[in-house]
Design a protein around this motif. Sequence first.
Motif, PDB file in Angstrom:
ATOM      1  N   TYR A 189     -31.561  49.215   4.397  1.00  0.00           N
ATOM      2  CA  TYR A 189     -31.745  47.769   4.442  1.00  0.00           C
ATOM      3  C   TYR A 189     -33.147  47.371   4.895  1.00  0.00           C
ATOM      4  CZ  TYR A 189     -26.649  47.452   3.949  1.00  0.00           C
ATOM      5  OH  TYR A 189     -25.348  47.552   3.496  1.00  0.00           O
ATOM      6  N   GLU A 190     -33.772  48.210   5.713  1.00  0.00           N
ATOM      7  CA  GLU A 190     -35.129  47.887   6.157  1.00  0.00           C
ATOM      8  C   GLU A 190     -36.121  47.938   4.997  1.00  0.00           C
ATOM      9  OE1 GLU A 190     -34.779  52.336   6.555  1.00  0.00           O
ATOM     10  OE2 GLU A 190     -33.490  50.595   6.873  1.00  0.00           O
ATOM     11  N   MET A 228     -34.246  34.945   7.049  1.00  0.00           N
ATOM     12  CA  MET A 228     -33.936  36.375   7.015  1.00  0.00           C
ATOM     13  C   MET A 228     -34.348  37.063   8.311  1.00  0.00           C
ATOM     14  SD  MET A 228     -35.316  39.302   4.325  1.00  0.00           S
ATOM     15  CE  MET A 228     -37.058  39.022   4.702  1.00  0.00           C
ATOM     16  N   SER A 229     -35.502  36.703   8.841  1.00  0.00           N
ATOM     17  CA  SER A 229     -36.048  37.397  10.005  1.00  0.00           C
ATOM     18  C   SER A 229     -35.390  36.963  11.308  1.00  0.00           C
ATOM     19  CB  SER A 229     -37.559  37.157  10.093  1.00  0.00           C
ATOM     20  OG  SER A 229     -38.220  37.637   8.949  1.00  0.00           O
ATOM     21  N   SER A 281     -35.317  47.053   1.798  1.00  0.00           N
ATOM     22  CA  SER A 281     -35.118  45.798   1.063  1.00  0.00           C
ATOM     23  C   SER A 281     -35.708  44.620   1.837  1.00  0.00           C
ATOM     24  CB  SER A 281     -33.631  45.564   0.781  1.00  0.00           C
ATOM     25  OG  SER A 281     -32.866  45.531   1.968  1.00  0.00           O
ATOM     26  N   PHE A 282     -35.707  44.708   3.167  1.00  0.00           N
ATOM     27  CA  PHE A 282     -36.324  43.662   3.990  1.00  0.00           C
ATOM     28  C   PHE A 282     -37.809  43.536   3.649  1.00  0.00           C
ATOM     29  CE2 PHE A 282     -38.602  42.102   7.666  1.00  0.00           C
ATOM     30  CZ  PHE A 282     -37.805  41.078   8.163  1.00  0.00           C
ATOM     31  N   ASN A 341     -30.368  41.127   3.511  1.00  0.00           N
ATOM     32  CA  ASN A 341     -31.823  40.996   3.432  1.00  0.00           C
ATOM     33  C   ASN A 341     -32.261  40.569   2.033  1.00  0.00           C
ATOM     34  OD1 ASN A 341     -32.334  41.731   6.102  1.00  0.00           O
ATOM     35  ND2 ASN A 341     -32.358  43.908   5.601  1.00  0.00           N
ATOM     36  N   HIS A 380     -36.987  42.783  12.929  1.00  0.00           N
ATOM     37  CA  HIS A 380     -36.852  41.591  12.087  1.00  0.00           C
ATOM     38  C   HIS A 380     -37.702  40.449  12.633  1.00  0.00           C
ATOM     39  CE1 HIS A 380     -33.140  41.708   9.275  1.00  0.00           C
ATOM     40  NE2 HIS A 380     -33.667  42.912   9.356  1.00  0.00           N
ATOM     41  N   ASP A 405     -30.951  35.839  10.596  1.00  0.00           N
ATOM     42  CA  ASP A 405     -30.097  37.022  10.472  1.00  0.00           C
ATOM     43  C   ASP A 405     -30.129  37.854  11.746  1.00  0.00           C
ATOM     44  OD1 ASP A 405     -28.492  38.957   8.880  1.00  0.00           O
ATOM     45  OD2 ASP A 405     -30.250  40.212   9.168  1.00  0.00           O
ATOM     46  N   TRP A 426     -39.471  40.389   1.680  1.00  0.00           N
ATOM     47  CA  TRP A 426     -40.490  39.662   2.443  1.00  0.00           C
ATOM     48  C   TRP A 426     -41.685  39.354   1.542  1.00  0.00           C
ATOM     49  CZ3 TRP A 426     -45.434  39.317   4.079  1.00  0.00           C
ATOM     50  CH2 TRP A 426     -45.710  38.678   5.289  1.00  0.00           C
ATOM     51  N   LYS A 470     -33.032  44.355  14.736  1.00  0.00           N
ATOM     52  CA  LYS A 470     -33.192  42.908  14.869  1.00  0.00           C
ATOM     53  C   LYS A 470     -34.487  42.551  15.588  1.00  0.00           C
ATOM     54  CE  LYS A 470     -29.470  42.637  12.655  1.00  0.00           C
ATOM     55  NZ  LYS A 470     -29.586  42.406  11.187  1.00  0.00           N
ATOM     56  N   GLU A 530     -24.453  34.856   4.669  1.00  0.00           N
ATOM     57  CA  GLU A 530     -24.728  36.054   5.467  1.00  0.00           C
ATOM     58  C   GLU A 530     -23.452  36.756   5.890  1.00  0.00           C
ATOM     59  OE1 GLU A 530     -25.462  38.727   8.714  1.00  0.00           O
ATOM     60  OE2 GLU A 530     -24.174  36.943   8.774  1.00  0.00           O
TER      61      GLU A 530
END
Length: 224
Positions: A103-104, A136-137, A106-107, A200, A51, A140, A111, A48, A190
Amino acid sequence: MISMVEILASVILFLWVVFVVNFLTKNLYEFMRARGMRHNVAVYYNRKVIHMLAGGLVVLLVPFIFKTPIIPLIIASLLGVLTYIPHKTEKLMYWFQTEDNMYEVSFCIMWGVILTLGWLISEGNFWFGVLPIIFMSFGDAITGIVRNMLYKRRTKSWWGNLVMALFTIPVGSILGLAGIFAGVVVSLIEHFEFNPIDDNVTVPLSSFLILALARFYTPWMLTL
């Protein structure tokens, strides 16, 4: 035409992201672990932090630095590859990556994609892509931090979504009623998981679609 200012800013922002990911959060992980925090909790906090400080802070600067999304898209794609490689080689950056998801990655991809699509559909207005990425950043991240504080593990909680809504709704007002509505929707969506698609993807995509529909069919709902 890409300017030297954009190139220089890109280098600085890329180095900032590298600093956050490879130095700041790594040391933060060691700090949290030294104080007895469980590995999974420390990892989740770090995700996070990344993020917000990497994804969120950088996207806030984009409209004031770049004329097109070309360089941001390239950098986001590069970061997507760089975060995917540790999974492929089984050499995870243990302080924020986990074996059970990517998931990082897909982030990073979302983006760059959402920022670019927002710029394209609005004929050059970055905020149509920036707002979903802010959701998202920061949005979330906020709900994740609240959940981590309450439950000490990765889980879903309406308390976290409530706090997220308190952030996304007023921030969404930047783009008018459509932005407010998008803020409401993302704070709800979410809460749900649609494996293998993670939040994400669902958070920025759902808010972007709302803004895109408003852009073409109900422009009176937009202020920019």
